[in-house]
Write an enzyme that holds these catalytic residues in place. Structure first.
Site: not given
Ligand code: GUN
Length: 289
Positions: A59, A103, A127
């Site tokens: 990311k 995350q 998100d």
């Molecule tokens: N863990 C797995 N997929 C995601 C996501 O799209 N966003 C976040 N913050 N954590 C995740």
């Protein structure tokens, strides 16, 4: 999108995500030149889960590539809920931070995911996990749409198949993928069936699907023979085998011989998630274009 044979086409998420990132890069360059603020994304990682660390690294790298400023906040697993909430509070107040991503999953002990997600300002919730954003999606008036579901819809739209009236069978009922995908497809007038670990006659359900979205994390659970002729198959699973190879939740070869469109693993849904995160971050910084 390229065709591996004359009937089945691969939904190439890697290629589409690259196109989207290039467009975003140009948009950001132009916007900043015109005086708009540089979009900023804060990533918060608690602990050192290897998979989460890789996701976060990707990311951050993608932010750099397109010109999004990245602010990384690593916290030790022992930091605790209060420290995490304080970090989020600071990021909420930081005008250079337009999007905040914590995350998931958080370490099992000592953290409340619900409380953490609620503490992120909804207008910085790139998100789309805050209850307000989830509620907006549920009401058919989405604001920030969760990144993986948004990427899945983009991939389905790439096929140019009319979603209205189609039967979409979703495997997995997570808040991150299954539930929001269901809402997005309902919003496109699909007939949606949600399947999960307690679903009976799963094979029958999948056999009746025009669109299959598999997001359960069980290697090759969906057999090729279950896929109906001409179906669209979206495989969200990324499962590492003992020999190190990655497989999805769908047995690819068999499914590809039946489907009209199918996402590969890797290179299907995964890259789209990050592209949608960057798109949401630009939206958070500048508003919807
Ligand atoms: N863990 C797995 N997929 C995601 C996501 O799209 N966003 C976040 N913050 N954590 C995740």
């Amino acid at each position: 999108m390229n065709s591996p044979c004359n009937r089945t086409s691969i939904l190439d998420g890697k290629h589409l995500a690259k196109q989207i990132r290039t467009q975003l890069k140009n948009r950001i360059k132009q916007g900043v030149a015109e005086g708009l603020p540089t979009p900023g994304l804060a990533t918060v990682l608690v602990g050192e889960d290897p998979a989460s660390s890789v996701y976060i690294r990707n990311k951050i790298r993608s932010c750099k590539e397109v010109g999004v400023e990245s602010f990384h906040e690593p916290l030790e697993e022992s930091a605790g809920q209060e420290m995490l909430l304080e970090t989020i509070k600071r990021l909420n107040q930081d005008p250079k931070v337009h999007g905040i991503l914590v995350q998931l999953p958080l370490p099992r002990a000592g953290y409340s995911e619900v409380e953490v997600l609620e503490s992120i300002l909804p207008q910085k919730d790139v998100d789309g996990f805050h209850p307000l954003n989830q509620g907006a999606l549920f009401q058919g008036e989405p604001r920030f749409v969760p990144c993986t579901p948004k990427g899945i819809l983009r991939l389905i739209e790439e096929t140019q198949v009319d979603i209205a009236g189609k039967k979409a069978v979703i495997l997995g009922r997570s808040n991150i993928v299954g539930k929001p995908v269901a809402q997005l497809l309902l919003g496109r007038n699909a007939t949606v069936v949600m399947c999960h670990s307690r679903t009976q006659r799963l094979e029958e359900e999948v056999r009746s699907a025009d669109i299959v979205v598999a997001a359960v994390g069980v290697p090759e659970l969906v057999r090729g023979s279950w896929i109906s002729e001409g179906a669209i198959v979206i495989d969200v699973g990324i499962n590492r085998q003992d020999d190190g190879t990655l497989v999805g939740d769908v047995a690819y070869e068999g499914a590809a011989s039946k489907a009209s469109w199918i996402t590969p693993v890797p290179g299907g849904v995964g890259p789209m998630t990050i592209a949608m995160l960057l798109e949401n971050t630009v939206e958070a910084a500048w508003g919807v274009s």
